[in-house]
Design a protein around this motif. Structure first.
Motif, PDB file in Angstrom:
ATOM      1  N   GLN A 492       0.835  -1.199   0.000  1.00  0.00           N
ATOM      2  CA  GLN A 492       0.000   0.000   0.000  1.00  0.00           C
ATOM      3  C   GLN A 492       0.870   1.249   0.000  1.00  0.00           C
ATOM      4  OE1 GLN A 492      -3.432   0.019  -0.269  1.00  0.00           O
ATOM      5  NE2 GLN A 492      -3.121  -2.151  -0.630  1.00  0.00           N
ATOM      6  N   ASP A 493       1.953   1.196   0.703  1.00  0.00           N
ATOM      7  CA  ASP A 493       2.942   2.271   0.630  1.00  0.00           C
ATOM      8  C   ASP A 493       4.243   1.745   1.224  1.00  0.00           C
ATOM      9  OD1 ASP A 493       3.205   2.803   3.510  1.00  0.00           O
ATOM     10  OD2 ASP A 493       1.211   3.649   3.389  1.00  0.00           O
ATOM     11  N   HIS A 494       5.331   2.434   0.957  1.00  0.00           N
ATOM     12  CA  HIS A 494       6.573   2.113   1.648  1.00  0.00           C
ATOM     13  C   HIS A 494       7.327   3.402   1.936  1.00  0.00           C
ATOM     14  CE1 HIS A 494       7.809   2.071  -2.601  1.00  0.00           C
ATOM     15  NE2 HIS A 494       9.043   2.288  -2.205  1.00  0.00           N
ATOM     16  N   SER A 495       8.060   3.401   3.035  1.00  0.00           N
ATOM     17  CA  SER A 495       8.695   4.631   3.517  1.00  0.00           C
ATOM     18  C   SER A 495      10.123   4.370   3.933  1.00  0.00           C
ATOM     19  CB  SER A 495       7.942   5.198   4.729  1.00  0.00           C
ATOM     20  OG  SER A 495       6.628   5.503   4.408  1.00  0.00           O
ATOM     21  N   LEU A 496      10.873   5.448   3.943  1.00  0.00           N
ATOM     22  CA  LEU A 496      12.235   5.416   4.443  1.00  0.00           C
ATOM     23  C   LEU A 496      12.380   6.643   5.346  1.00  0.00           C
ATOM     24  CD1 LEU A 496      14.652   3.562   3.879  1.00  0.00           C
ATOM     25  CD2 LEU A 496      15.420   5.223   2.199  1.00  0.00           C
ATOM     26  N   PHE A 534      14.171   0.890  -1.475  1.00  0.00           N
ATOM     27  CA  PHE A 534      13.090   1.870  -1.635  1.00  0.00           C
ATOM     28  C   PHE A 534      12.843   2.133  -3.116  1.00  0.00           C
ATOM     29  CE2 PHE A 534      11.508   6.177  -2.013  1.00  0.00           C
ATOM     30  CZ  PHE A 534      10.528   6.242  -1.048  1.00  0.00           C
ATOM     31  N   PRO A 539       6.609   1.651  -8.023  1.00  0.00           N
ATOM     32  CA  PRO A 539       5.781   1.037  -9.045  1.00  0.00           C
ATOM     33  C   PRO A 539       6.345   1.338 -10.425  1.00  0.00           C
ATOM     34  CG  PRO A 539       4.656   2.893  -8.034  1.00  0.00           C
ATOM     35  CD  PRO A 539       5.909   2.679  -7.268  1.00  0.00           C
TER      36      PRO A 539
ATOM     37  N   GLU B  86       2.894   6.968  -9.007  1.00  0.00           N
ATOM     38  CA  GLU B  86       3.135   7.053  -7.572  1.00  0.00           C
ATOM     39  C   GLU B  86       2.933   8.460  -7.041  1.00  0.00           C
ATOM     40  OE1 GLU B  86       7.100   5.658  -7.795  1.00  0.00           O
ATOM     41  OE2 GLU B  86       7.960   7.623  -8.182  1.00  0.00           O
ATOM     42  N   THR B  99       7.853   8.728   1.708  1.00  0.00           N
ATOM     43  CA  THR B  99       6.852   7.693   1.510  1.00  0.00           C
ATOM     44  C   THR B  99       6.403   7.677   0.061  1.00  0.00           C
ATOM     45  OG1 THR B  99       6.078   7.944   3.773  1.00  0.00           O
ATOM     46  CG2 THR B  99       4.592   6.850   2.262  1.00  0.00           C
ATOM     47  N   LEU B 100       6.254   6.471  -0.477  1.00  0.00           N
ATOM     48  CA  LEU B 100       5.717   6.309  -1.828  1.00  0.00           C
ATOM     49  C   LEU B 100       4.393   5.585  -1.742  1.00  0.00           C
ATOM     50  CD1 LEU B 100       8.571   5.212  -4.244  1.00  0.00           C
ATOM     51  CD2 LEU B 100       7.385   7.387  -4.123  1.00  0.00           C
ATOM     52  N   ILE B 101       3.385   6.124  -2.417  1.00  0.00           N
ATOM     53  CA  ILE B 101       2.091   5.461  -2.473  1.00  0.00           C
ATOM     54  C   ILE B 101       1.798   5.195  -3.947  1.00  0.00           C
ATOM     55  CG2 ILE B 101      -0.347   5.607  -1.863  1.00  0.00           C
ATOM     56  CD1 ILE B 101       1.138   8.255  -0.267  1.00  0.00           C
ATOM     57  N   PRO B 102       1.724   3.926  -4.365  1.00  0.00           N
ATOM     58  CA  PRO B 102       1.356   3.667  -5.757  1.00  0.00           C
ATOM     59  C   PRO B 102      -0.050   4.210  -6.038  1.00  0.00           C
ATOM     60  CG  PRO B 102       2.169   1.676  -4.680  1.00  0.00           C
ATOM     61  CD  PRO B 102       1.960   2.695  -3.612  1.00  0.00           C
TER      62      PRO B 102
END
Lengths: 543, 161
Positions: A492-496, A534, A539, B86, B99-102
């Motif tokens: 759903q999301d990923h963060s650093l 990351f 996508p 994104e 933060t990345l949100i597709p």
């Protein structure tokens, strides 16, 4: 009341409650495509005419009334006992209450109907506010069953109409429907009858494992060290009392009492956790039936839940304090709709040998397991060459060099003190506070500091991630080690994130969120590989 | 940064500083009042005069940091970018988080306005996924509307949640 008692007829009924639309006396047009059997959304012919529940529902409703009334009856009896005519009053209350409960239960049963009309399931219920719930068939992904003791006695089922948005309880709950009617409702709703063949991939919890689940229940794992610490403290205080009897004359009795109390608390916790595990997971079995997982479980209340595989976004593997030493884990489904449900409703495997994890996942959640192989080979065939994802046999060395696909990437050695220090200091502070309040407890400070360091070391050894064949595994935790497995494309999301200290040490914390809202954070990773991860998870067009 | 891994480059409008500062004031005001109360209590309890002054000075320092420094840094560090695949966010004063949100994961998008943000001509955009929500706290109304509509358009592609 007679209005409510009439079974509603198509086209001439009135709407009430949340589904009611005063401007449209006809059923509102359902959203969504026609169902699989070609019934168009505006087909007005009822696929299943309105009908009542099995009469047992009236008994259940009456019992609910009795349960709700218990408190007021007790209050009345207490008041009655003042006037000295307790017996007469109790008799009147029992007769009147029973009559009232039965008639209200009957009226409620009369008022409750369900139907399949216009490509929707409709449920009407309620005496005072007459509600109608309308669920489009296109939104229904399964009709689950549950069976409490009373339902089992009469051979009826409690049905839960499940939609993508709802939780385990279901959008519509029909409390008593006999098996024939259940099949008819399923057919009318366009849901396939349940296959009863034996060649489907399945997994069953053995009785022996059920007992192990109870003994190693996670609650026990968390509370055991606390109680153990308290007992150890009490013992040390007890041992010292001779040397400092002037100061702590009464300590032996207090400490002995404390130890006894702790032991009793431990036994109670264990018993409750054990009973809870047995009630929730007795007869646990999971079957993959086409594109659904069917999970059956429960002792007093038998439940059969159906979860579409398409909604299983991830699984999380928990290796509890009491289970990890024995190579055992439990696995939970991470699905979009069940995110806020209690643990039992989301369990895929209550207890599994960690070494078997990949082959079992390959059987039951092939989408997730197949993602571990780079090629499109069937997951079963490829299963043996993959290392178990949550395996305790992952490299225990401090800094695995950044390398090809598939290796566990772990925090570098220079991150160790960042895992140790905060927890050690927290333990020390807690111990110092306790010593300030009760000076005799001073041994608590070093003990808790050591415990904090041990927890920090465990957290350091657990932390890591692995990206293999499009499946991401992120592991964290200390006493309870948790691994989230997810297809990289379904995050759903990923963060650093970086604190100023981490920036100086070129470390970063990587975190992900899956559709159930569950997130996993791996702290203090080497910043460069973390940044590379990351970027790799971004996508790509056309995914 | 190379083209394959673009960084977020859009900043929040300058009014966002004001909004953050006003929001911080709501938190700082009770702190100062509390310090005033503490000083009076210390004085009436007969504590040395400098203790009350010290408490007050500390509170004032904290309030200045909360109202004048933190909002400015927060504004300065905020970056966002909306790309086809994104939504890219980077924010934080001490802990900087990216933060990345597709966009394919977006369930729905809201714009939010409050009495205060209206006065400053600002809107917030909130992006909801099945896993949680993310917020761009202050944008000009036209930017906010454009971003909201664009995200909604990008999110319309089928997803399998």
């Amino acid at each position: 009341m007679s209005d409510a008692a009439d079974p509603p007829r198509e086209g001439a009924d009135r709407h009430a409650g949340r589904a009611g639309d005063p401007t449209a006396p006809d059923h509102p047009r359902p959203i969504g495509p026609p169902t699989a059997d070609g019934r168009g959304p505006r087909d007005a012919r009822p696929a299943l005419a309105a009908r009542h529940l099995h009469p047992v529902a009236a008994v259940l409703a009456a019992l609910d009334n009795v349960r709700d009334a218990v408190v007021s009856v007790v209050v009345l009896l207490v008041i009655g006992s003042q006037s000295g005519r307790l017996g007469t009053m109790a008799a009147w209350l029992a007769v009147g209450g029973a009559a009232l409960a039965v008639s209200v239960g009957y009226a409620r049963w009369r008022a409750e109907t369900y139907a399949v009309v216009d490509a929707t399931i409709r449920h009407r219920h309620g005496l005072i506010s007459r509600d109608e719930t309308v669920v489009p068939l296109a939104r229904v992904h399964s009709i689950d069953t549950a069976q409490g003791p009373l339902q089992r006695l009469f051979g009826v089922y409690e049905l839960h109409v499940q939609t993508a948005g709802g939780g385990a309880r279901g959008e519509i709950v029909l409390r008593a429907v006999d098996p024939g009617e259940t099949a008819r409702l399923r057919t009318a709703a366009g849901l396939a009858a349940e296959a009863r063949t034996d060649d489907l991939p399945r997994w069953r919890l053995t009785t022996r494992d059920l007992l192990v689940v109870g003994v190693t229940a996670p609650q026990v794992g968390i509370l055991l060290p606390l109680v153990g610490g308290a007992v150890a403290l009490a013992d040390s205080v007890l041992g010292e009392s001779g040397a400092r009897e002037a100061l702590i004359e009464r300590a032996p009795t207090e400490a002995g009492g404390l130890a006894l109390l702790a032991a009793a608390a431990l036994a109670l916790i264990w018993l409750v956790a054990f009973a809870g595990a047995l009630v929730a997971f007795a007869g646990f079995a999971v079957v993959r039936d086409g594109d659904h997982l069917r999970i059956e479980r429960g002792f007093l209340q038998r439940r059969a839940t159906s979860v579409p595989l398409a909604r299983v976004q991830a699984v999380s593997v928990a290796e509890g304090l009491l289970r990890r030493p024995f190579g055992l884990c439990s696995v939970r489904l991470e699905t979009a709709g069940y995110g806020r449900e209690a643990g039992a409703a989301r369990t895929l495997f209550p207890l599994l040998r960690t070494a078997e994890l990949d082959s079992r996942l390959g059987d039951l959640v092939p989408g997730l397991a197949a993602a571990t192989t780079t090629s499109a080979t069937p997951s079963r065939a490829a299963a043996p060459d993959r290392a178990p994802a949550g395996s305790p046999g992952a490299p225990a060395g401090a800094a695995a060099p950044p390398s090809a696909d598939g290796d566990w990437q772990r925090p570098p050695g220079r991150a160790l003190r960042r895992y140790l220090l905060p927890r050690t200091l927290a333990g020390l502070a807690a111990g110092a506070l306790a010593a300030a309040i009760w000076p005799v407890a001073w041994p608590l400070a070093p003990v808790l500091a050591l415990a904090g360091a041990a927890v920090g070391l465990a957290a350091f050894r657990a932390a890591g991630w692995r990206l293999a064949g499009g499946r991401l595994a992120a592991r964290h935790g200390a006493l309870n080690r948790r691994t989230v497995l997810v297809s990289a494309g379904r995050l759903q999301d990923h963060s650093l994130g970086q604190t100023p200290f981490q920036r100086r040490a070129r470390l970063a914390t990587f975190s992900i969120t899956v559709a159930s809202g569950t997130s996993a954070a791996v702290a203090h990773l080497d910043a460069a590989p973390a940044q590379a991860l990351f970027d790799r998870l971004r996508p790509t067009p056309g995914r | 940064m190379d083209d394959r891994h673009p960084e977020p480059d859009q900043r929040l409008p300058a009014q966002a500083r004001t909004l953050f500062a006003l929001q911080a004031t709501a938190g700082a005001a009770p702190l100062v009042l509390l310090a005033l109360g503490a000083r009076m209590a210390l004085d009436s309890a007969g504590a040395p005069g400098w203790t009350g002054v010290a408490v007050l000075a500390l509170a004032a320092l904290a309030a200045v940091a909360m109202v004048a420094v933190e909002p400015r840094l927060r504004w300065r560090n905020w970056r966002y970018a909306l790309r086809e695949e994104e939504i890219d966010l980077r924010r934080g004063v001490l802990v900087v988080t990216r933060t990345l949100i597709p966009t394919i994961r977006v369930q729905h998008v809201d714009t939010q306005r409050t009495w205060l943000s209206d006065r400053l001509g600002l809107r917030a955009v909130v992006v909801h996924t099945a896993g949680g929500s993310h917020r761009i706290p202050a944008l000009r109304p036209d930017t906010a509307t454009a971003i909201r509509d664009r995200i909604a358009e990008l999110a319309r592609r089928p997803d399998d949640v």
